[in-house]
Design a protein around this motif. Structure first.
Motif, PDB file in Angstrom:
ATOM      1  N   ARG A 116       0.838  -1.207   0.000  1.00 48.83           N
ATOM      2  CA  ARG A 116       0.000   0.000   0.000  1.00 48.83           C
ATOM      3  C   ARG A 116       0.872   1.255   0.000  1.00 48.83           C
ATOM      4  O   ARG A 116       0.655   2.183  -0.764  1.00 48.83           O
ATOM      5  CB  ARG A 116      -0.922  -0.031   1.235  1.00 48.83           C
ATOM      6  CG  ARG A 116      -2.028   0.993   1.168  1.00 48.83           C
ATOM      7  CD  ARG A 116      -3.070   0.788   2.246  1.00 48.83           C
ATOM      8  NE  ARG A 116      -2.526   0.990   3.573  1.00 48.83           N
ATOM      9  CZ  ARG A 116      -2.508   0.083   4.535  1.00 48.83           C
ATOM     10  NH1 ARG A 116      -2.994  -1.123   4.320  1.00 48.83           N
ATOM     11  NH2 ARG A 116      -2.005   0.357   5.712  1.00 48.83           N
ATOM     12  N   GLU A 117       1.894   1.246   0.853  1.00 52.59           N
ATOM     13  CA  GLU A 117       2.761   2.430   0.950  1.00 52.59           C
ATOM     14  C   GLU A 117       3.513   2.685  -0.343  1.00 52.59           C
ATOM     15  O   GLU A 117       3.750   3.830  -0.714  1.00 52.59           O
ATOM     16  CB  GLU A 117       3.760   2.266   2.101  1.00 52.59           C
ATOM     17  CG  GLU A 117       3.134   2.179   3.477  1.00 52.59           C
ATOM     18  CD  GLU A 117       2.489   3.480   3.940  1.00 52.59           C
ATOM     19  OE1 GLU A 117       2.829   4.541   3.392  1.00 52.59           O
ATOM     20  OE2 GLU A 117       1.618   3.417   4.835  1.00 52.59           O
ATOM     21  N   LEU A 118       3.918   1.600  -1.017  1.00 50.82           N
ATOM     22  CA  LEU A 118       4.723   1.760  -2.234  1.00 50.82           C
ATOM     23  C   LEU A 118       3.867   1.739  -3.505  1.00 50.82           C
ATOM     24  O   LEU A 118       4.412   1.718  -4.614  1.00 50.82           O
ATOM     25  CB  LEU A 118       5.800   0.665  -2.292  1.00 50.82           C
ATOM     26  CG  LEU A 118       6.889   0.740  -1.208  1.00 50.82           C
ATOM     27  CD1 LEU A 118       7.853  -0.451  -1.302  1.00 50.82           C
ATOM     28  CD2 LEU A 118       7.673   2.055  -1.317  1.00 50.82           C
ATOM     29  N   GLN A 119       2.552   1.748  -3.313  1.00 50.15           N
ATOM     30  CA  GLN A 119       1.597   1.713  -4.438  1.00 50.15           C
ATOM     31  C   GLN A 119       1.880   0.525  -5.363  1.00 50.15           C
ATOM     32  O   GLN A 119       1.951   0.670  -6.588  1.00 50.15           O
ATOM     33  CB  GLN A 119       1.610   3.046  -5.200  1.00 50.15           C
ATOM     34  CG  GLN A 119       1.101   4.203  -4.350  1.00 50.15           C
ATOM     35  CD  GLN A 119       1.275   5.561  -5.018  1.00 50.15           C
ATOM     36  OE1 GLN A 119       1.477   5.657  -6.222  1.00 50.15           O
ATOM     37  NE2 GLN A 119       1.176   6.625  -4.218  1.00 50.15           N
ATOM     38  N   LEU A 120       2.076  -0.635  -4.722  1.00 52.32           N
ATOM     39  CA  LEU A 120       2.286  -1.882  -5.456  1.00 52.32           C
ATOM     40  C   LEU A 120       1.142  -2.829  -5.106  1.00 52.32           C
ATOM     41  O   LEU A 120       0.250  -2.461  -4.320  1.00 52.32           O
ATOM     42  CB  LEU A 120       3.608  -2.538  -5.031  1.00 52.32           C
ATOM     43  CG  LEU A 120       4.897  -1.736  -5.226  1.00 52.32           C
ATOM     44  CD1 LEU A 120       6.060  -2.445  -4.539  1.00 52.32           C
ATOM     45  CD2 LEU A 120       5.204  -1.562  -6.715  1.00 52.32           C
ATOM     46  N   SER A 121       1.186  -4.047  -5.651  1.00 53.84           N
ATOM     47  CA  SER A 121       0.230  -5.070  -5.245  1.00 53.84           C
ATOM     48  C   SER A 121       0.930  -5.999  -4.265  1.00 53.84           C
ATOM     49  O   SER A 121       2.147  -6.227  -4.380  1.00 53.84           O
ATOM     50  CB  SER A 121      -0.222  -5.891  -6.451  1.00 53.84           C
ATOM     51  OG  SER A 121      -0.768  -5.043  -7.428  1.00 53.84           O
ATOM     52  N   ALA A 122       0.153  -6.537  -3.317  1.00 49.85           N
ATOM     53  CA  ALA A 122       0.738  -7.486  -2.368  1.00 49.85           C
ATOM     54  C   ALA A 122       1.382  -8.613  -3.167  1.00 49.85           C
ATOM     55  O   ALA A 122       0.817  -9.091  -4.154  1.00 49.85           O
ATOM     56  CB  ALA A 122      -0.346  -8.028  -1.447  1.00 49.85           C
TER      57      ALA A 122
END
Ligand code: 16G
Length: 247
Positions: A116-122
């Motif tokens: 979430r913080e890095l605007q990625l997907s888990a």
């Protein structure tokens, strides 16, 4: 000094030292009398003296030097929370020699929070770097940092004890940091953190979470750093924001 029966003795002894340090009567490096001598001086048990001194050590007012005694501590290091700087640069700016011990450096899958913080997907690949940082050889902080793997491929192959990660991001990967969102909250050291930082379990720590963005406003780092509460202050200068529509 006469202690009052109405207040806990250890709290009055603690305050006595705080007042003398703040007044400049006791200066950094000054040695504190032995527990036995203080117990006699105040007419209390050594346990009561120890309780007061332990609290002053946790607060960073006093420092123990092995078995050699207890001294008035140096003032805490002030981090400027309003300036986006890496540990290396922040220390060097004050003439302090920074150090790093890499405890982990590996490619992992982002968990929900990191994603979430890095605007990625888990599950997306991120580099996780866990370092113990020191200042003039004294342990200061534990840093858990996460970087999107796509932005800095192979960063774990660099000697991260020698190189500043922020310098590598800039010089090797062409990443120019521009802003960060930081949150600061108190916590306490667990057994492992205490051992690494050379403090007692339960001693206060400052948890600072930072998400740093590049000039394209993309997140390039999420960090969870634990700073020794007895050696560190975060300072930010603010200015008045005039609210419109307020009476
Ligand atoms: C600071 C940053 C941390 C970053 C590190 C880079 C805070 C609270 N944290 O400790 O996020 O990873 O600097 O340091 O400021 P380096 O450039 O020395 O490797």
């Amino acid at each position: 000094m006469r202690l009052r029966a109405s207040h806990p003795f250890y709290a009055q002894i603690r305050q006595y030292f705080i007042d003398r340090i703040d007044a400049g009567e006791l200066r950094p490096g000054d040695r504190i009398a032995s527990e036995r001598a203080l117990a006699e001086q105040f007419g209390v048990s050594r346990m009561t003296v120890r309780h007061a001194l332990n609290q002053l050590v946790r607060e960073g007012r006093l420092q123990r030097n092995g078995t050699q005694g207890t001294y008035v501590a140096q003032p805490k290091f002030e981090h400027n929370a309003a300036v986006l700087a890496g540990f290396t640069d922040a220390m060097r700016a004050h003439g302090i020699t920074p150090g790093a011990t890499v405890l982990r450096a590996e490619l992992i899958q982002a968990n929900q929070r990191v994603a979430r913080e890095l605007q990625l997907s888990a599950g997306d690949p991120v580099y996780y770097v866990f370092r113990l940082r020191s200042a003039n050889g004294e342990p200061r902080a534990l840093e858990h940092s996460y970087f999107p793997a796509s932005r800095c491929p192979g960063i774990e192959t660099y000697d991260l004890e020698r190189y500043s990660i922020y310098h590598l991001l800039r010089d090797v990967y062409g990443i120019q940091l521009s802003r960060a969102r930081q949150a600061l909250e108190p916590t306490i050291a667990d057994d492992e953190e205490a051992t690494l930082l050379g403090i007692d379990p339960g001693a206060p720590l400052l948890l600072i979470e930072r998400t740093a963005y590049d000039t394209g406003d993309e997140p390039v780092e999420f960090a969870r750093d634990l700073y020794r509460g007895d050696r560190t202050r975060f300072v930010a200068e603010t200015s008045l924001v005039v609210m419109e529509d307020e009476p």
